[in-house]
Design a protein around this motif. Structure first.
Motif, PDB file in Angstrom:
ATOM      1  N   VAL A   5       0.839  -1.192   0.000  1.00  0.00           N
ATOM      2  CA  VAL A   5       0.000   0.000   0.000  1.00  0.00           C
ATOM      3  C   VAL A   5       0.882   1.253   0.000  1.00  0.00           C
ATOM      4  CG1 VAL A   5      -0.290   0.133   2.503  1.00  0.00           C
ATOM      5  CG2 VAL A   5      -2.060   1.055   1.007  1.00  0.00           C
ATOM      6  N   GLU A   6       2.087   1.149   0.577  1.00  0.00           N
ATOM      7  CA  GLU A   6       3.004   2.286   0.599  1.00  0.00           C
ATOM      8  C   GLU A   6       3.452   2.668  -0.813  1.00  0.00           C
ATOM      9  OE1 GLU A   6       2.789   0.529   4.503  1.00  0.00           O
ATOM     10  OE2 GLU A   6       3.459  -0.416   2.656  1.00  0.00           O
ATOM     11  N   MET A   7       3.763   1.664  -1.628  1.00  0.00           N
ATOM     12  CA  MET A   7       4.195   1.943  -2.996  1.00  0.00           C
ATOM     13  C   MET A   7       3.037   2.526  -3.819  1.00  0.00           C
ATOM     14  SD  MET A   7       6.624   2.077  -5.160  1.00  0.00           S
ATOM     15  CE  MET A   7       7.966   1.008  -4.752  1.00  0.00           C
ATOM     16  N   ALA A   8       1.853   1.983  -3.660  1.00  0.00           N
ATOM     17  CA  ALA A   8       0.693   2.508  -4.377  1.00  0.00           C
ATOM     18  C   ALA A   8       0.400   3.946  -3.956  1.00  0.00           C
ATOM     19  CB  ALA A   8      -0.532   1.629  -4.123  1.00  0.00           C
ATOM     20  N   ALA A  10       2.579   6.110  -2.723  1.00  0.00           N
ATOM     21  CA  ALA A  10       3.655   6.961  -3.238  1.00  0.00           C
ATOM     22  C   ALA A  10       3.443   7.283  -4.718  1.00  0.00           C
ATOM     23  CB  ALA A  10       5.007   6.280  -3.028  1.00  0.00           C
ATOM     24  N   CYS A  11       2.941   6.342  -5.472  1.00  0.00           N
ATOM     25  CA  CYS A  11       2.731   6.569  -6.911  1.00  0.00           C
ATOM     26  C   CYS A  11       1.612   7.562  -7.192  1.00  0.00           C
ATOM     27  CB  CYS A  11       2.467   5.247  -7.612  1.00  0.00           C
ATOM     28  SG  CYS A  11       3.980   4.290  -7.773  1.00  0.00           S
ATOM     29  N   MET A  12       0.789   7.823  -6.206  1.00  0.00           N
ATOM     30  CA  MET A  12      -0.268   8.825  -6.378  1.00  0.00           C
ATOM     31  C   MET A  12       0.339  10.209  -6.634  1.00  0.00           C
ATOM     32  SD  MET A  12      -3.046   7.076  -6.127  1.00  0.00           S
ATOM     33  CE  MET A  12      -4.297   8.299  -5.879  1.00  0.00           C
ATOM     34  N   GLN A  13       1.613  10.390  -6.263  1.00  0.00           N
ATOM     35  CA  GLN A  13       2.290  11.661  -6.513  1.00  0.00           C
ATOM     36  C   GLN A  13       2.463  11.930  -8.006  1.00  0.00           C
ATOM     37  OE1 GLN A  13       5.931  12.139  -4.179  1.00  0.00           O
ATOM     38  NE2 GLN A  13       5.199  10.507  -2.846  1.00  0.00           N
ATOM     39  N   LEU A  14       2.326  10.916  -8.836  1.00  0.00           N
ATOM     40  CA  LEU A  14       2.483  11.090 -10.280  1.00  0.00           C
ATOM     41  C   LEU A  14       1.233  11.672 -10.936  1.00  0.00           C
ATOM     42  CD1 LEU A  14       4.305   7.728 -11.072  1.00  0.00           C
ATOM     43  CD2 LEU A  14       5.320   9.996 -10.814  1.00  0.00           C
ATOM     44  N   ASP A  15       0.153  11.794 -10.179  1.00  0.00           N
ATOM     45  CA  ASP A  15      -1.081  12.357 -10.734  1.00  0.00           C
ATOM     46  C   ASP A  15      -0.853  13.793 -11.178  1.00  0.00           C
ATOM     47  OD1 ASP A  15      -3.854  12.415 -11.394  1.00  0.00           O
ATOM     48  OD2 ASP A  15      -4.225  13.538  -9.546  1.00  0.00           O
ATOM     49  N   GLY A  16      -1.223  14.081 -12.399  1.00  0.00           N
ATOM     50  CA  GLY A  16      -1.157  15.446 -12.905  1.00  0.00           C
ATOM     51  C   GLY A  16       0.129  15.810 -13.616  1.00  0.00           C
ATOM     52  N   PHE A  38     -11.178   3.572   4.357  1.00  0.00           N
ATOM     53  CA  PHE A  38     -11.394   3.143   5.733  1.00  0.00           C
ATOM     54  C   PHE A  38     -11.206   1.640   5.901  1.00  0.00           C
ATOM     55  CE2 PHE A  38     -13.949   7.009   5.142  1.00  0.00           C
ATOM     56  CZ  PHE A  38     -13.264   7.827   6.013  1.00  0.00           C
ATOM     57  N   MET A  39     -11.353   0.884   4.812  1.00  0.00           N
ATOM     58  CA  MET A  39     -11.174  -0.564   4.870  1.00  0.00           C
ATOM     59  C   MET A  39      -9.756  -0.979   4.468  1.00  0.00           C
ATOM     60  SD  MET A  39     -14.840  -2.058   3.710  1.00  0.00           S
ATOM     61  CE  MET A  39     -14.360  -3.646   4.285  1.00  0.00           C
ATOM     62  N   ALA A  40      -9.035  -0.089   3.807  1.00  0.00           N
ATOM     63  CA  ALA A  40      -7.673  -0.397   3.354  1.00  0.00           C
ATOM     64  C   ALA A  40      -6.697  -0.268   4.515  1.00  0.00           C
ATOM     65  CB  ALA A  40      -7.271   0.560   2.236  1.00  0.00           C
ATOM     66  N   PRO A  41      -5.613  -1.041   4.466  1.00  0.00           N
ATOM     67  CA  PRO A  41      -4.603  -0.875   5.522  1.00  0.00           C
ATOM     68  C   PRO A  41      -3.975   0.508   5.441  1.00  0.00           C
ATOM     69  CG  PRO A  41      -3.877  -2.470   3.855  1.00  0.00           C
ATOM     70  CD  PRO A  41      -5.261  -2.051   3.502  1.00  0.00           C
ATOM     71  N   LYS A  42      -3.675   1.066   6.589  1.00  0.00           N
ATOM     72  CA  LYS A  42      -3.046   2.392   6.642  1.00  0.00           C
ATOM     73  C   LYS A  42      -1.589   2.271   6.208  1.00  0.00           C
ATOM     74  CE  LYS A  42      -6.608   4.495   8.357  1.00  0.00           C
ATOM     75  NZ  LYS A  42      -7.533   4.920   7.358  1.00  0.00           N
ATOM     76  N   PRO A  43      -1.127   3.169   5.310  1.00  0.00           N
ATOM     77  CA  PRO A  43       0.277   3.095   4.894  1.00  0.00           C
ATOM     78  C   PRO A  43       1.210   3.468   6.038  1.00  0.00           C
ATOM     79  CG  PRO A  43      -0.886   4.886   3.746  1.00  0.00           C
ATOM     80  CD  PRO A  43      -1.871   4.200   4.620  1.00  0.00           C
ATOM     81  N   PRO A  49       8.118   4.964  -0.020  1.00  0.00           N
ATOM     82  CA  PRO A  49       9.200   5.529  -0.835  1.00  0.00           C
ATOM     83  C   PRO A  49       8.894   6.964  -1.214  1.00  0.00           C
ATOM     84  CG  PRO A  49       7.953   3.892  -2.083  1.00  0.00           C
ATOM     85  CD  PRO A  49       7.392   3.917  -0.706  1.00  0.00           C
ATOM     86  N   GLN A  50       9.907   7.791  -1.256  1.00  0.00           N
ATOM     87  CA  GLN A  50       9.759   9.179  -1.663  1.00  0.00           C
ATOM     88  C   GLN A  50      10.138   9.295  -3.135  1.00  0.00           C
ATOM     89  OE1 GLN A  50       8.390  11.576   0.331  1.00  0.00           O
ATOM     90  NE2 GLN A  50       8.077   9.832   1.669  1.00  0.00           N
ATOM     91  N   LEU A  51       9.171   9.575  -3.959  1.00  0.00           N
ATOM     92  CA  LEU A  51       9.423   9.710  -5.387  1.00  0.00           C
ATOM     93  C   LEU A  51       9.868  11.129  -5.689  1.00  0.00           C
ATOM     94  CD1 LEU A  51       6.337   7.811  -6.834  1.00  0.00           C
ATOM     95  CD2 LEU A  51       8.614   6.930  -6.380  1.00  0.00           C
TER      96      LEU A  51
END
Length: 108
Positions: A5-8, A10-16, A38-43, A49-51
């Protein structure tokens, strides 16, 4: 699908972002429609990772709040994103850039 979930997250930073050399619309990276945070595990922020997309020659359009963020007002309406970016790059590498233009006409 990513292994963690941490990698997913972190990749949200690529939006836009816009890819260099491509004049197409920026990338759109979002969670699936049925994603329930709310159901997903907390990162685990320590394992996330810092992209740094600027290392890839990509300038993100998602500008995060922080001490390095600035506002510049009073720019002439005819300046393009590329011209303003060129001006700012004289001061160093730009990690994120978003130019907001008023929709109130050329004098707004």
């Amino acid at each position: 699908e990513f292994k963690t979930v941490e990698m997913a997250t972190a990749c949200m930073q690529l939006d836009g972002i816009s890819l260099p050399g491509h004049s197409q619309a920026p990338l759109k990276i979002k969670r699936p429609n049925d994603y329930n945070e709310f159901m997903a595990p907390k990162p685990n922020l320590e394992q996330m990772p810092q992209l740094d997309v600027s290392r890839l020659g990509i300038i993100s359009s998602n500008v995060m709040d922080g001490p390095n963020k600035i506002f510049i007002g009073g720019l002439h309406y005819h300046l393009t994103d590329a011209q303003v970016l060129e001006l700012l790059q004289a001061f160093g590498k730009i990690k994120a850039f978003h130019l907001v233009k008023s929709s109130g006409g050329p004098d707004a």
